[in-house]
Design an enzyme around this catalytic site. Sequence first.
Site, mmCIF file in Angstrom:
data_model
loop_
_atom_site.group_PDB
_atom_site.id
_atom_site.type_symbol
_atom_site.label_atom_id
_atom_site.label_comp_id
_atom_site.label_asym_id
_atom_site.label_seq_id
_atom_site.Cartn_x
_atom_site.Cartn_y
_atom_site.Cartn_z
ATOM 1 N N GLY A 12 7.054 22.224 63.259
ATOM 2 C CA GLY A 12 7.756 21.463 62.223
ATOM 3 C C GLY A 12 6.816 21.181 61.055
ATOM 4 N N ARG A 22 -5.008 23.612 50.957
ATOM 5 C CA ARG A 22 -5.829 23.588 49.720
ATOM 6 C C ARG A 22 -7.305 23.380 50.068
ATOM 7 N NH1 ARG A 22 -7.535 19.030 46.905
ATOM 8 N NH2 ARG A 22 -7.991 19.320 44.675
ATOM 9 N N VAL A 25 -8.891 26.456 51.861
ATOM 10 C CA VAL A 25 -9.194 27.568 50.939
ATOM 11 C C VAL A 25 -10.460 27.255 50.149
ATOM 12 C CG1 VAL A 25 -8.395 28.764 48.848
ATOM 13 C CG2 VAL A 25 -6.818 28.403 50.782
ATOM 14 N N ARG A 73 9.076 29.344 64.080
ATOM 15 C CA ARG A 73 8.794 29.338 65.517
ATOM 16 C C ARG A 73 8.866 30.775 66.005
ATOM 17 N NH1 ARG A 73 10.906 24.142 64.452
ATOM 18 N NH2 ARG A 73 9.824 22.494 65.539
ATOM 19 N N GLY A 103 1.146 21.294 65.505
ATOM 20 C CA GLY A 103 1.165 20.367 66.626
ATOM 21 C C GLY A 103 0.715 21.016 67.918
ATOM 22 N N ASP A 104 1.094 20.396 69.038
ATOM 23 C CA ASP A 104 0.561 20.874 70.321
ATOM 24 C C ASP A 104 0.980 22.311 70.630
ATOM 25 O OD1 ASP A 104 3.192 20.152 70.612
ATOM 26 O OD2 ASP A 104 2.923 19.003 72.462
ATOM 27 N N THR A 126 1.808 16.894 62.316
ATOM 28 C CA THR A 126 3.212 16.736 62.735
ATOM 29 C C THR A 126 3.614 15.304 62.440
ATOM 30 O OG1 THR A 126 4.764 16.606 64.587
ATOM 31 C CG2 THR A 126 2.461 16.287 65.132
ATOM 32 N N ASP A 128 5.478 13.615 64.092
ATOM 33 C CA ASP A 128 5.692 12.888 65.361
ATOM 34 C C ASP A 128 4.507 12.033 65.752
ATOM 35 O OD1 ASP A 128 7.366 15.752 66.901
ATOM 36 O OD2 ASP A 128 7.943 14.379 65.283
ATOM 37 N N ASP A 130 2.242 12.811 67.822
ATOM 38 C CA ASP A 130 2.171 12.874 69.300
ATOM 39 C C ASP A 130 1.003 13.739 69.771
ATOM 40 O OD1 ASP A 130 4.801 15.399 69.865
ATOM 41 O OD2 ASP A 130 3.097 15.312 68.473
ATOM 42 N N ARG A 163 26.756 -6.276 58.734
ATOM 43 C CA ARG A 163 26.904 -5.287 59.792
ATOM 44 C C ARG A 163 25.610 -5.096 60.589
ATOM 45 N NH1 ARG A 163 30.075 -0.962 55.909
ATOM 46 N NH2 ARG A 163 32.219 -1.478 56.541
ATOM 47 N N MET A 170 13.149 10.493 63.885
ATOM 48 C CA MET A 170 12.601 11.626 64.612
ATOM 49 C C MET A 170 11.380 11.208 65.436
ATOM 50 S SD MET A 170 12.818 14.859 62.045
ATOM 51 C CE MET A 170 14.246 15.945 62.057
ATOM 52 N N ARG A 172 10.591 13.581 68.210
ATOM 53 C CA ARG A 172 10.768 14.364 69.445
ATOM 54 C C ARG A 172 10.716 13.404 70.633
ATOM 55 N NH1 ARG A 172 7.363 19.800 70.173
ATOM 56 N NH2 ARG A 172 5.761 18.269 69.831
ATOM 57 N N GLY A 186 10.575 -4.872 59.784
ATOM 58 C CA GLY A 186 11.097 -6.103 60.385
ATOM 59 C C GLY A 186 12.388 -5.856 61.152
ATOM 60 N N LYS A 214 21.900 -15.224 60.732
ATOM 61 C CA LYS A 214 21.383 -13.956 60.204
ATOM 62 C C LYS A 214 22.563 -13.136 59.678
ATOM 63 C CE LYS A 214 17.978 -10.480 61.593
ATOM 64 N NZ LYS A 214 17.292 -10.375 60.340
ATOM 65 N N ARG A 253 27.241 0.400 62.277
ATOM 66 C CA ARG A 253 27.166 1.724 61.651
ATOM 67 C C ARG A 253 25.892 2.433 62.107
ATOM 68 N NH1 ARG A 253 31.560 0.387 60.792
ATOM 69 N NH2 ARG A 253 32.838 0.499 58.862
HETATM 70 O O1 F6P Z 1 8.243 18.043 65.626
HETATM 71 C C1 F6P Z 1 8.721 17.593 64.380
HETATM 72 C C2 F6P Z 1 10.217 17.408 64.439
HETATM 73 O O2 F6P Z 1 10.662 16.937 63.199
HETATM 74 C C3 F6P Z 1 10.686 16.461 65.542
HETATM 75 O O3 F6P Z 1 10.489 15.101 65.201
HETATM 76 C C4 F6P Z 1 12.131 16.859 65.639
HETATM 77 O O4 F6P Z 1 12.712 16.509 66.875
HETATM 78 C C5 F6P Z 1 12.040 18.387 65.491
HETATM 79 O O5 F6P Z 1 10.874 18.639 64.716
HETATM 80 C C6 F6P Z 1 13.221 19.006 64.796
HETATM 81 O O6 F6P Z 1 13.045 20.409 64.893
HETATM 82 P P1 F6P Z 1 13.785 21.387 63.842
HETATM 83 O O7 F6P Z 1 13.136 21.217 62.508
HETATM 84 O O8 F6P Z 1 13.535 22.768 64.445
HETATM 85 O O9 F6P Z 1 15.235 20.973 63.828
#
Ligand code: F6P
Length: 330
Positions: A12, A22, A25, A73, A103-104, A126, A128, A130, A163, A170, A172, A186, A214, A253
Site C-alpha cells: 500500500g 528522493r 537517489v 502487488r 511494509g512487512d 505503511t 498502518d 504495524d 448524532r 484503516m 489492516r 477526543g 453531551k 451514522r
Molecule cells: O496496508 C495499507 C492499507 O491501506 C491497509 O490499511 C488497508 O487495509 C489496505 O492497505 C487496503 O489495501 P488496498 O489498497 O489493496 O485496497
Amino acid sequence: MTRRIGILTSGGDAPGMNAAVRTLVRAALSFDMEPYGIYRGYHGLINDEIEPLNSESVSGIIQRGGTILKSARSQEFMTPAGIEKAVNNLKQHQIDAVAVIGGDGSFRGALELMKQGIQVIGIPATIDNDIPCTDYSIGFDTAVNTVMDAVNKIRDTASSHERIYIVEVMGRRCGYIALYSGLACGADSILIPEAKFDLDEVCTRIKRAYDVGKSHNIIMVAEGVGLNLKPPVENISVTIGKHIQEHTGYETRIVILGHIQRGGSPTVNDRLLASRLAYQAVRLIAQGQTGKMVGQIEKQIKAFDLDYALAQTKTIDMEYYHLAEILSTL
Ligand code: F6P
C-alpha cells in the site's frame, strides 16, 4: 565499476514514500552510486520496468503523496520462476543492491532477493504503522492527521444533529491509526483489535454522555476489529453502528474513511522520517550491509536484521489507550 542501486516501492502506498525515493537517489549520487528506479514494485522488477534516475528525476516530489515509482502487488514474485526473472533483470542492469520501501510483505520479498545474492535494505513505509523495530513507519503521521481533519468536520455535523458517528479507519489488523487519531480527536470510544471491548458497555457510556448534556458521540473503529474475526468482516462499523443505534435509540451514522488515509501531502514528521531512514539505508548499502531494515527508535536511526524484525509483532502502546479511556470518561 560504479555501483548501481535499485529503488522500489511496494505494498500500500504511503505519504512520504516520495521523500524516501528522493533521498535514496540523491544520497546514492553523493556516494558515487548510480540510482535506478524499479517501477510497480516486484511486478515491475519481474517485467524489467527498470530505468536510471538522476537528481532531476526526484525534483519537486518531496511534497507529493503516493509514489512516483508506483506500487503493485505481485503473486508471480512469490514463485521461484518470478524470483529468477527478477534477479536476472537486476543482473542485466548490473544492479547488485536494492532499497525496498514498504511494509512487512515487501520486506519478505527483499529477503527472497537476498537469498539470491542481492544486497537489500528495507525502509518501513505503511500508514498502518504495524512494522516492528521502528516507532513509526513512513506515512502513519500523515494518515493520522488526515483522519483528524475528517473527524473535525464530522464533529460539526454530529453536534448539529445530535448524532452518534462511527468512524472506521484503516490499519489492516493493527489499531494504531484508530488509537492515535481517537486520542487526538477526543473520541468517546476507540475500538481496536488489540483491546477487548463490550458493545453494551459502549452503549451505556453513550447514553450516560447524552444524559449529562453531551450533544454527540464519536466512536473510532479500526477496520482490524472486523478483519480479525473468523470469518473476517469488512466494514465492521456498519454492524457496530446498527447495534449502537438499536441499543441507544440515538440516530447513528457510519463514516468509512477508506483510501483518503493513503493520500495527501506528507507531514513534516513523515518527510523528516523518510529522509533520515533513506539516508541511513544508502550508508548501509555503501558499507556492504544487507538483510536489514532501518528504523527510528526514540529519535535514533537504527538498523535491525530483517529476519529478526519479521519475527516480531508490533504492539500497541496501551498507555495511549488507557489515557484515552480516562479522558473520555465524563
Ligand atoms: O496496508 C495499507 C492499507 O491501506 C491497509 O490499511 C488497508 O487495509 C489496505 O492497505 C487496503 O489495501 P488496498 O489498497 O489493496 O485496497
